[in-house]
Design a protein around this motif. Structure first.
Motif, mmCIF file in Angstrom:
data_model
loop_
_atom_site.group_PDB
_atom_site.id
_atom_site.type_symbol
_atom_site.label_atom_id
_atom_site.label_comp_id
_atom_site.label_asym_id
_atom_site.label_seq_id
_atom_site.Cartn_x
_atom_site.Cartn_y
_atom_site.Cartn_z
ATOM 1 N N THR A 29 24.630 -16.106 10.449
ATOM 2 C CA THR A 29 25.557 -15.796 11.262
ATOM 3 C C THR A 29 25.150 -15.867 12.661
ATOM 4 O OG1 THR A 29 24.894 -13.362 10.986
ATOM 5 C CG2 THR A 29 26.866 -14.103 9.841
ATOM 6 N N THR A 31 25.416 -13.451 14.997
ATOM 7 C CA THR A 31 25.209 -12.262 15.372
ATOM 8 C C THR A 31 24.473 -11.386 14.025
ATOM 9 O OG1 THR A 31 27.210 -11.098 15.141
ATOM 10 C CG2 THR A 31 26.770 -12.188 17.315
ATOM 11 N N LYS A 32 24.068 -10.120 14.511
ATOM 12 C CA LYS A 32 23.628 -9.190 13.522
ATOM 13 C C LYS A 32 24.651 -8.624 12.758
ATOM 14 C CE LYS A 32 19.197 -8.453 15.812
ATOM 15 N NZ LYS A 32 18.384 -7.221 16.513
ATOM 16 N N MET A 33 24.235 -7.914 11.537
ATOM 17 C CA MET A 33 25.248 -7.057 10.616
ATOM 18 C C MET A 33 26.051 -6.239 11.492
ATOM 19 S SD MET A 33 25.918 -7.224 7.592
ATOM 20 C CE MET A 33 27.607 -6.560 6.938
ATOM 21 N N PHE A 34 25.514 -5.296 12.256
ATOM 22 C CA PHE A 34 26.228 -4.436 12.948
ATOM 23 C C PHE A 34 26.493 -4.237 14.393
ATOM 24 C CE2 PHE A 34 24.512 -2.410 8.862
ATOM 25 C CZ PHE A 34 25.914 -2.642 8.120
ATOM 26 N N CYS A 35 25.783 -5.381 14.962
ATOM 27 C CA CYS A 35 25.837 -5.333 16.534
ATOM 28 C C CYS A 35 25.966 -6.847 17.017
ATOM 29 C CB CYS A 35 24.820 -4.760 17.427
ATOM 30 S SG CYS A 35 23.081 -5.424 16.752
ATOM 31 N N GLY A 36 26.167 -6.883 18.228
ATOM 32 C CA GLY A 36 26.325 -8.387 18.751
ATOM 33 C C GLY A 36 25.095 -9.289 19.370
ATOM 34 N N PRO A 61 27.354 1.355 14.607
ATOM 35 C CA PRO A 61 27.350 0.020 13.985
ATOM 36 C C PRO A 61 29.021 -0.441 13.998
ATOM 37 C CG PRO A 61 27.396 1.863 12.358
ATOM 38 C CD PRO A 61 27.225 2.512 13.679
ATOM 39 N N VAL A 62 29.152 -1.518 14.080
ATOM 40 C CA VAL A 62 30.562 -2.378 13.907
ATOM 41 C C VAL A 62 30.114 -3.585 12.994
ATOM 42 C CG1 VAL A 62 32.710 -2.995 14.650
ATOM 43 C CG2 VAL A 62 31.421 -1.535 15.963
ATOM 44 N N VAL A 63 30.891 -3.623 11.788
ATOM 45 C CA VAL A 63 30.903 -4.723 11.051
ATOM 46 C C VAL A 63 31.120 -5.985 11.398
ATOM 47 C CG1 VAL A 63 31.294 -5.445 8.650
ATOM 48 C CG2 VAL A 63 30.767 -3.239 9.098
ATOM 49 N N ASN A 64 30.090 -6.999 11.324
ATOM 50 C CA ASN A 64 30.443 -8.385 11.417
ATOM 51 C C ASN A 64 31.379 -9.006 10.530
ATOM 52 O OD1 ASN A 64 30.156 -11.230 11.766
ATOM 53 N ND2 ASN A 64 27.697 -11.190 12.414
ATOM 54 N N ALA A 65 32.617 -9.589 10.806
ATOM 55 C CA ALA A 65 33.454 -10.141 10.130
ATOM 56 C C ALA A 65 32.900 -11.356 9.100
ATOM 57 C CB ALA A 65 34.771 -10.412 10.804
ATOM 58 N N LYS A 66 32.196 -12.071 9.905
ATOM 59 C CA LYS A 66 31.410 -13.370 9.409
ATOM 60 C C LYS A 66 30.655 -13.013 8.180
ATOM 61 C CE LYS A 66 30.579 -17.688 9.512
ATOM 62 N NZ LYS A 66 31.764 -18.774 9.200
ATOM 63 N N SER B 242 33.764 2.140 15.053
ATOM 64 C CA SER B 242 34.695 1.668 14.006
ATOM 65 C C SER B 242 35.499 2.802 13.631
ATOM 66 C CB SER B 242 33.496 1.388 12.922
ATOM 67 O OG SER B 242 32.662 0.308 13.101
ATOM 68 N N PHE C 78 36.524 -4.743 11.740
ATOM 69 C CA PHE C 78 35.267 -5.790 12.036
ATOM 70 C C PHE C 78 35.267 -6.192 13.321
ATOM 71 C CE2 PHE C 78 37.002 -6.987 7.489
ATOM 72 C CZ PHE C 78 36.125 -6.021 6.900
ATOM 73 N N ARG C 79 34.200 -6.822 13.697
ATOM 74 C CA ARG C 79 33.794 -7.488 15.022
ATOM 75 C C ARG C 79 33.762 -9.068 14.653
ATOM 76 N NH1 ARG C 79 28.938 -8.786 16.099
ATOM 77 N NH2 ARG C 79 27.934 -7.934 14.164
ATOM 78 N N ASP C 81 32.193 -12.492 15.077
ATOM 79 C CA ASP C 81 30.724 -13.036 15.246
ATOM 80 C C ASP C 81 30.496 -13.696 16.644
ATOM 81 O OD1 ASP C 81 28.102 -13.581 14.231
ATOM 82 O OD2 ASP C 81 28.861 -15.111 13.281
ATOM 83 N N VAL C 84 26.972 -10.658 22.288
ATOM 84 C CA VAL C 84 27.124 -9.839 23.567
ATOM 85 C C VAL C 84 25.803 -9.567 23.942
ATOM 86 C CG1 VAL C 84 29.370 -9.165 22.703
ATOM 87 C CG2 VAL C 84 27.515 -7.772 22.181
#
Lengths: 497, 502, 114
Positions: A29, A31-36, A61-66, B242, C78-79, C81, C84
């Motif tokens: 991906t 970006t990382k799993m839980f941050c940008g 944390p915020v989950v990466n949709a990808k 979240s 979700f965020r 990808d 930032v």
């Protein structure tokens, strides 16, 4: 302490092995799993970090949709069920490379579960049952300094870089694989190798074992032959090539048998694979003190992939591997035996890419299985990690087809490629490897060969054309292999007949 | 121009009006509060860190914006104090703990960023129980905060610093956080207003988590209207959290203004049977009953409502909170930031972690970490944490059933008025009982406000009245609280004010 | 003050809930807190009292009740990808007790791996 090893055949006479494989796939991906933060390998230390992946107080944390999408696609490709609702959980343990001292992972609610993958070994198909594929995050990396060799023991202190912390991982866990018998080591290798092909085909990871994008832990246990039970297992960590997977399984089978034969019992523990010596050594004991205190991650909400989304992702899957192998064999015109060797060598994906880059299937097979396979074996690395790309192989073959190189010169180009000397064309130029087809130089060499071997020349004059081979060899020697053998033959025959 | 106006005695709404009318400047107001802090905070100890320079610089910027006509919000230029559990870029953030002494975050909590984007000068960081664990602010590693009504008494907790700062006129506004009552209970015992928003209504990004599933940031003020004004600035969706609700806030200020007209006709109010009666301080109950009567007078219909599972709320809370906290506080390990203690030369990372955590955490934090570790450990999870999560569902169902019958629920905010410093310090259970009435709202995620209901006859100390509403209906809290406030102010001839601090 | 923690339920029949000093020591070890003897003596009985006061919870009939881990029924947050900007290395390392080679310097790590 040296382990007593039992001869492999003797192990099989008394015991049935059971395998289990845990493979961590680092996703590609952005970006990382839980941050940008960028999820890329390397980089100057602590340059790809933010409050979240550094575990700073207050960050969330915020989950990466990808990453979710990749996890679902991996699950589907492994014929798994996709959870209708699942959560992340905290796995609590302390370690300096883990910023929060808990890993955000999944516990009893994996995103994908109950799947399978068919792997082929020597023309036989083994169905490997997949227990689960779940999402988690990677840790930082520690550099141990002040000690002897960068290992932990004897280190004064450690230096931690958190660039890798938080990169998304998918952990794929098999159910115990029983009944493989003598083929257990080969099945383990084939599973990891074919899993890698699948991951590459999905495009979700670079999947390079040497770079740590793909990491395998090998569980092994032995049970008395025919008992059908599962024995106590060991978990061998950080087995970082397909070849090592096979060797580690073999080694652990022999070591377990050595202990069991003497009436001992296997300690349930983590073991470490040593690539250089080909042995495993004891790591930490898995004791009851290892209590991860899992609980649902309260900073994240449940993941509930809609069935529409899952079906849409199913539509993006690459061809199923078994069908794909059959199709490729037909397309490439390989015999069953040839195809079996290709599968065993783990180079099916490489050949596919080489053919895509313009080489014929036979030429691609020739290079990967003979020349490059031998070099990988000599170097003790997987063929996928050798450092030669399919595009380069196709380029070398194009030079052969165009008459610039012959096979012998092509081997020298591979030397140059492995030494990092540039593109095949640059190596040909820099090393002066092009075939000499200039008649002036060739003609002089032919004359020298005739003068030096009058008896051979006479035979040819007498009509024994086959004797030309000896003169061709002489010329090639003088030209240090850089002659067009066909043209040399023509010149000899012109001069002598 | 009011030459001798004491700006510290004004509400935030009044200050905003004075600024708008050109009667004063943000620098003047901010300086007045800094002077007040200098004068009384030695006795109150509401602040852990005062940023006079930063606050005045922000105030000057606000004045410049006002001159240029580029104001950022209705509260632009009105100063505020921030609880020390919220990350502030460039300002120390200790959470009242030795383990974070000297830590300066490199980032702002979302609510702090929103204060800055709205132009509110930040006066400093307020005292609190260590990592928000406590009901008295005595568990601060930096010394207790004193109640401005009686300096020998506790200001409530964990947000005693924010409540005391507002009660002592050191700040017109403050931010608090509420996990089991840490905004509302200090509000009750200091005679101030505090609102715990709907869970997810205000971003938690940058709030150093105590119990993530319970924590909320909210306003601490002297009037209901000021809370609504501040809530509208800090509230609303944040993609960095979240658990943040992706919906617009209800019209809170409007609800407060409407409530202040004193008309509650058609409103159904439920008095929670389980949160009143025997064992509650008589003076607190008397003020509560009078307040209920005032709501009736304003047109509300009042009924008794039973929430039978609430009797288990405290036990549920004291399993869920330590479990989450034990994991949250694991990050304080002396590796990346904070206190590092070497037990001996050449100690290992693990030994340094153990020694640093022993030296850096206070007793209450250790108690809860160990309790939480126990509740999560294998073999006990189902009996403790798992069971608590199920009872939590039952508590939410009690709320749902109650809100089918009534629009809001009411109770006294805390069972007693402020107790003496030291009185319950080594009796955890007695301390935990302070949060009896406030905890159910955190477990269910519903909003709750505490508004002063008067002084208890026994001790002359403030008591609080709590209004709880369904999730997302924070506006109802403001409406009812404002109605009660206006009726009580009419009775008292203005707000209740502690006597001047000696 | 009456007993309010779960006052509607009778006590369990299995007697007092004790958490032993050894158990506290084990938990402290899991939580990486180096408690000394005095702290253990002090904490163990307090924890027993707290546990006893929450014990009534086990008697609430909640067998079929789904657990609440989140107060709000949100799912699928979700965020995209998209990268930032994060912290500079200077910011990242600003709170570190010790820094070396742009890395967090930590005491020697025992054991061979995570």
């Amino acid at each position: 302490m040296t382990d007593t090893l039992v001869a492999f055949d003797d192990v099989l006479a008394s015991y049935d092995p059971a395998l289990g494989l845990e493979v961590h796939v680092e996703l590609n991906t952005n970006t990382k799993m839980f941050c940008g933060c960028p999820a890329v390998f390397g980089g100057e230390p602590n340059t790809q970090v933010c409050p979240t992946c550094l575990g700073l107080p207050g960050a969330m944390p915020v989950v990466n949709a990808k990453a979710i999408e990749s996890a679902i696609r991996i699950g589907l490709a492994l014929n798994c069920e996709i959870a209708e609702w699942c959560r992340f959980a905290r796995k609590n343990y302390f370690y300096p490379d883990m910023p929060k001292n808990f890993q955000t992972s999944q516990y009893d609610e994996p995103i994908a579960f109950d799947g399978w993958m068919d792997v082929e070994v020597d023309g036989e198909t083994f169905r490997v049952e997949i227990e689960r594929a779940h999402m988690e995050e990677d840790t930082g990396k520690s550099l141990h300094v002040g000690g002897s060799t960068g290992r932990i023991h004897g280190a004064d202190h450690s230096l931690v870089d958190y660039n890798r912390a938080g990169i998304p991982l998918i952990e794929i866990v098999t159910k115990p694989i029983q009944g493989a018998g003598e083929k257990a080591p080969a099945v383990a290798r084939a599973y990891v190798s074919q899993l890698r092909d699948l991951i590459v085909a999905l495009g979700v990871s670079e999947a390079r074992m040497d770079q740590g994008n793909l990491r395998a832990d090998v569980n092994l246990s032995l049970a008395p032959k025919g008992s059908g039970v599962l024995g106590t297992r060991t978990e061998t960590k950080n087995v970082n090539s397909f070849r090592s997977v096979e060797r580690a399984v073999r080694y652990e089978m022999q070591r377990h048998a050595g202990i069991l034969d003497e009436g001992g019992s296997i300690l349930q523990e983590t073991r470490h694979w040593h690539e250089d010596t080909g042995i495993t050594t004891s790591g930490r004991e898995k004791s009851d003190a290892e209590d991860y205190r899992y609980f649902p991650e309260p900073d994240l909400v449940p993941v509930a992939p809609s069935r529409e989304w899952v079906e849409q992702l199913r539509g993006t899957l690459p061809e199923n591997p078994t069908q794909k192998r059959a199709r490729l064999q037909a397309d490439w015109g390989y015999t069953d035996l040839e195809m079996r060797d290709v599968i065993a060598s783990g180079s099916i994906g490489l050949i596919e890419e080489t053919v895509a880059a313009g080489a014929t299937p036979q030429a691609a097979r020739k290079w990967w299985l003979s020349e490059l396979g031998r070099r990988a074996n000599d170097a003790g690395v997987d063929i996928t990690d050798l450092g030669v790309t399919p595009a380069q192989v196709a380029a070398v073959q194009a030079l052969v087809d165009g008459g610039t190189l012959n096979d012998k010169l092509a081997r020298q180009v591979f030397d140059g490629l492995l030494a990092g000397e540039g593109t095949p064309e640059e190596i040909v130029a820099a090393r002066g490897l092009a075939i000499v087809s200039d008649d002036g130089a060739l003609s002089a060499a032919v004359d020298n060969a005739i003068a030096a071997n009058p008896d051979v020349a006479d035979k040819i004059r007498d009509g024994k054309v086959a004797a030309a081979g000896a003169l061709i060899g002489e010329v090639m020697k003088e030209m240090r292999g850089q002659a067009d053998a066909g043209r040399v033959r023509e010149l000899i025959l012109e001069k002598l007949t | 121009m009011a030459e001798n106006t004491d700006w510290t005695r004004k509400t935030a709404a009044e200050l905003a009006d004075a600024l708008a009318a050109g009667e004063t400047t943000s620098v003047e107001i901010t300086q007045a509060h800094l002077d007040r802090i200098a004068a009384v905070d030695g006795a109150v100890h509401a602040f852990l860190h005062v940023d006079a320079e930063g606050a005045l610089a922000q105030a000057a910027e606000s004045d410049a914006r006002r001159a240029a006509g580029t104001l950022l919000s209705g509260l632009d230029g009105v100063p505020i104090a921030v609880k020390d559990v919220l990350a502030t870029d460039g300002l120390p953030t200790t959470c009242g703990s030795k383990i974070l002494e000297g830590w300066i975050p490199p980032y702002d909590a979302t609510v702090v960023r929103r204060l800055k984007e709205a132009g509110l000068p930040i006066l400093g960081k307020t005292n609190m129980d260590e990592f928000a664990m406590g009901s008295s602010t005595e568990h601060s590693a930096y010394g207790a905060t004193h109640n401005p009504w009686d300096l020998d008494r506790i200001p409530g907790g964990s947000g005693g610093g924010s409540a005391a700062a507002v009660a002592a006129f050191e700040a017109p506004l403050a931010l608090g956080t509420d996990t089991g009552g840490s905004i509302r209970q200090p509000g009750a015992v200091t005679g101030t207003v505090g609102h715990k928003p709907t869970y997810g209504g205000v971003s938690r990004y940058g709030l150093v988590a105590l119990a993530n599933s319970l924590d909320q940031v909210g306003p601490v003020t002297r009037t209901v209207l000021d809370s609504a004004l501040l809530h509208e600035i800090i509230g609303g969706h944040d993609p960095k959290d979240s658990t943040s609700i992706d919906q617009p806030l209800p019209a809170l200020v409007e609800a407060a203004r409407q409530g202040a007209t004193g008309d509650l006709t058609g409103l159904k109010v439920g008095v929670i049977t389980e949160l009143s009666g025997d064992g509650w301080q008589p003076g607190v109950m008397a003020r509560f009953q009078e307040s209920v009567d005032l709501l009736v007078k304003a047109g509300a219909e009042v009924v008794e409502v039973s929430c039978p599972t609430f009797v288990h709320a405290l036990a549920t809370y004291y399993l869920i909170l330590p479990a989450e906290a034990s994991s949250n506080l694991a990050k304080f390990d002396a590796m990346r930031y904070g206190l590092r203690v070497w037990p001996h030369e050449g100690a290992s990372a693990e030994e340094v972690m153990r020694a640093s955590r022993d030296a850096g955490f206070g007793d209450e934090v250790k108690r809860r970490i160990i309790l939480g570790t126990y509740a999560l450990s294998s073999g006990y999870y189902d009996a403790y944490y798992g069971q608590a999560q199920k009872v939590r569902t039952l508590i939410s169902r009690d709320f749902e059933a109650a809100f089918e019958k009534v629009d809001v629920l009411v109770s006294p905010t805390a069972p007693t008025t402020a107790f003496k410093l030291g009185e319950k310090l080594d009796d955890p259970i007695a301390m935990y009982l302070n949060d009896l009435a406030t905890i159910p709202a955190n477990l269910a995620g519903v909003p709750g406000i505490s508004v002063p209901s008067g002084l208890a006859d026994e001790d002359g100390l403030p008591a609080g009245f709590q209004v709880l509403a369904p999730a997302l209906a924070d506006d109802r809290c403001y409406r009812v609280a404002a109605a009660l406030e206006s009726a009580l102010h009419a009775q008292w001839g203005g707000p209740l004010v502690p006597k001047e601090i000696a | 003050m009456p007993e309010i923690l779960g006052s509607s339920s009778p006590r369990g029949t299995n007697g007092r809930i004790e958490i032993t000093r050894d158990e506290v020591a084990h938990l402290a070890s899991l939580a990486r807190i180096d408690l000394d003897d005095a702290e253990l003596d002090h904490l163990a009985p307090q924890l027993s009292v707290i546990l006893e006061s929450v014990a009534s919870l086990s008697e609430v009939a909640a067998g079929d009740i789904p657990p609440t881990s989140h107060a709000l029924p949100l799912t699928n947050v979700f965020r995209e990808d998209v990268v930032v900007p994060g912290l500079t290395p200077e910011q990242a390392l600003s709170g570190a007790p010790e820094v070396e080679e742009q890395r967090f310097s930590v005491p020697r790590i025992l054991g061979e791996e995570a």
